[in-house]
Design an enzyme around this catalytic site. Structure first.
Site, mmCIF file in Angstrom:
data_model
loop_
_atom_site.group_PDB
_atom_site.id
_atom_site.type_symbol
_atom_site.label_atom_id
_atom_site.label_comp_id
_atom_site.label_asym_id
_atom_site.label_seq_id
_atom_site.Cartn_x
_atom_site.Cartn_y
_atom_site.Cartn_z
ATOM 1 N N GLY A 13 0.834 -1.205 0.000
ATOM 2 C CA GLY A 13 0.000 0.000 0.000
ATOM 3 C C GLY A 13 0.865 1.250 0.000
ATOM 4 O O GLY A 13 2.097 1.181 0.038
ATOM 5 N N ASP A 54 -3.196 -13.723 3.073
ATOM 6 C CA ASP A 54 -4.299 -12.964 3.648
ATOM 7 C C ASP A 54 -4.149 -12.895 5.176
ATOM 8 O O ASP A 54 -3.893 -13.933 5.812
ATOM 9 C CB ASP A 54 -5.593 -13.701 3.274
ATOM 10 C CG ASP A 54 -6.818 -12.864 3.469
ATOM 11 O OD1 ASP A 54 -6.811 -12.013 4.382
ATOM 12 O OD2 ASP A 54 -7.790 -13.057 2.717
ATOM 13 N N ILE A 55 -4.349 -11.707 5.735
ATOM 14 C CA ILE A 55 -4.262 -11.578 7.199
ATOM 15 C C ILE A 55 -5.432 -12.291 7.892
ATOM 16 O O ILE A 55 -5.459 -12.408 9.113
ATOM 17 C CB ILE A 55 -4.212 -10.099 7.656
ATOM 18 C CG1 ILE A 55 -5.397 -9.304 7.101
ATOM 19 C CG2 ILE A 55 -2.892 -9.449 7.258
ATOM 20 C CD1 ILE A 55 -5.574 -7.933 7.725
ATOM 21 N N TYR A 150 -15.441 2.621 8.213
ATOM 22 C CA TYR A 150 -13.991 2.716 8.378
ATOM 23 C C TYR A 150 -13.632 3.397 9.707
ATOM 24 O O TYR A 150 -12.772 2.924 10.453
ATOM 25 C CB TYR A 150 -13.440 3.513 7.194
ATOM 26 C CG TYR A 150 -11.957 3.763 7.184
ATOM 27 C CD1 TYR A 150 -11.059 2.767 6.855
ATOM 28 C CD2 TYR A 150 -11.451 5.041 7.470
ATOM 29 C CE1 TYR A 150 -9.693 3.016 6.818
ATOM 30 C CE2 TYR A 150 -10.088 5.298 7.429
ATOM 31 C CZ TYR A 150 -9.217 4.285 7.104
ATOM 32 O OH TYR A 150 -7.872 4.538 7.067
ATOM 33 N N LYS A 154 -11.649 1.714 12.857
ATOM 34 C CA LYS A 154 -10.385 2.262 13.368
ATOM 35 C C LYS A 154 -10.490 2.576 14.863
ATOM 36 O O LYS A 154 -9.584 2.264 15.636
ATOM 37 C CB LYS A 154 -9.985 3.522 12.579
ATOM 38 C CG LYS A 154 -9.492 3.230 11.170
ATOM 39 C CD LYS A 154 -8.124 2.563 11.175
ATOM 40 C CE LYS A 154 -7.553 2.359 9.792
ATOM 41 N NZ LYS A 154 -6.334 1.524 9.783
ATOM 42 N N ILE A 183 -3.186 11.631 3.076
ATOM 43 C CA ILE A 183 -1.751 11.613 2.767
ATOM 44 C C ILE A 183 -1.553 11.769 1.256
ATOM 45 O O ILE A 183 -2.290 11.178 0.459
ATOM 46 C CB ILE A 183 -1.106 10.308 3.261
ATOM 47 C CG1 ILE A 183 -1.274 10.201 4.781
ATOM 48 C CG2 ILE A 183 0.376 10.258 2.898
ATOM 49 C CD1 ILE A 183 -0.748 8.932 5.390
HETATM 50 N N1 SER Z 1 -7.329 8.850 4.010
HETATM 51 C C1 SER Z 1 -8.248 7.853 4.481
HETATM 52 C C2 SER Z 1 -9.371 7.676 3.555
HETATM 53 O O1 SER Z 1 -9.698 8.599 2.855
HETATM 54 C C3 SER Z 1 -8.793 8.237 5.796
HETATM 55 O O2 SER Z 1 -7.830 8.045 6.763
HETATM 56 O O3 SER Z 1 -9.971 6.645 3.567
#
Ligand code: SER
Length: 331
Positions: A13, A54-55, A150, A154, A183
């Protein structure tokens, strides 16, 4: 004798590739990359071994437990936010069950090694949900009420990681976690995320391709560039444990709207073709995330400070790196 390793899941990734490059540069020569697919040639030169699988495969995890002595584990494998919204059950399986599997592996290793395993977990600003009119810099403790699958995944895994790190004495896991903003990398384009609009815009414009931005031009959320993101991981993982008052830390660098980001981009590329085609679901997700976050705890405990502000990110890092990567000259 088991081979001592640094294990990285989700190694192919965006963060995985950036992190492997940094660790390798720092002299770490026992990296084992774990991913569903083989590592690319560049990465293969920096790792000692790869595990393709696969994890969620418990037999595979057991064989890793028997074969290796894991001293540090970076668990990066996950489905990002947009993909998680499309496939919520799958997201729960990968993001939650997968994380529990890796935490369990780390616990076993902690016992076997007679020494706690350093466990890094990347969390996200998706754990928050706020009223977008709230322009305060949100601290770690505030607004922990995610609106997305998501974000729920988390937040839960942060809590479980903390729980495991405190449950046993002597402790078996040294759990350290960063909540990342979006990011931006010049080498990879993220897939399945919701903050993808800025990196997608950047790569499209640089390649002279049209881009339809899927959130409104005044949308604001925090971002940073990859070198700062992986440096932060390195810094936190190498901080003295007694200096860390928390398991979970915010970090951020800047928070431009797409319009502001594009205006800066126009200083480098004159012919741009960017329009806006709003995706309501994705807009809703970004709108539930903070416009800015408070990262003073990371600064106080382990000296976090971004090296690049927005202007420097373009000038010193992104534009030169993109020119090299695509073998083009930006006018
Ligand atoms: N950058 C991530 C996303 O957009 C969120 O942490 O899924």
């Amino acid at each position: 004798m088991r081979k001592k390793i640094t294990l990285i899941t989700g190694a192919n990734g965006e963060i995985g590739q950036g992190l492997i490059k940094l660790l390798y540069k720092k002299g770490i020569n026992n990296i084992v990359a774990f991913d569903l697919l083989p590592s690319n040639n560049e990465m293969q030169n920096m790792i000692t071994d790869q595990i393709i699988g696969d994890i969620l495969d418990s037999n595979l995890l057991e064989s890793i437990n028997e074969k290796y002595e894991i001293t540090e584990l970076y668990h990066l494998a996950a489905l990002l936010s947009t993909k998680s919204e499309l496939y919520p059950e799958k997201a729960h399986e990968v993001n939650v069950t997968g994380t529990i599997n890796l935490l369990t592996l780390a616990l076993k290793q902690g016992k076997l090694n007679n020494c706690p395993v350093k466990f890094f977990f990347p969390s996200s600003i998706a754990v928050y949900s706020i009223d977008k009119n709230n322009l305060n810099k949100i601290t770690e403790e505030e607004n922990n009420n995610p609106k997305t699958m998501y974000g729920c995944n988390k937040l839960y895994c942060e809590n479980i990681g903390s729980y495991y790190s405190k449950k046993y004495s002597p402790y078996l896991i040294d759990f350290r976690c960063i909540r990342f903003p979006g990011i931006i990398s010049p080498y990879t384009i993220p897939t399945g995320g919701t903050s993808d609009y800025l990196p997608e815009m950047l790569h499209s414009v640089i390649k002279n391709k049209p881009y339809k931005c899927f959130v409104k031009k005044n949308t604001r959320m925090p971002f940073m560039i990859m070198p700062d993101a992986v440096s932060a991981i390195y810094l936190l993982m190498n901080a003295q444990k007694n200096k860390l008052c928390y398991d979970i830390y915010n970090i951020t660098s800047f928070n431009p709207s797409p319009e502001e980001f594009l205006n800066l981009l126009k200083e480098y590329v004159h012919d741009v073709n960017v329009s806006y085609q709003i995706n309501d679901e994705r807009q809703k997700m970004v709108d539930s995330w903070p416009s800015d976050i408070n990262d003073s705890k990371a600064f106080e405990d382990w000296g976090w400070k971004p090296k690049y502000n927005l202007k420097d990110s373009f000038e010193i890092y992104l534009i030169p790196a993109l020119e090299k990567f695509y073998n083009i000259k930006v006018n």
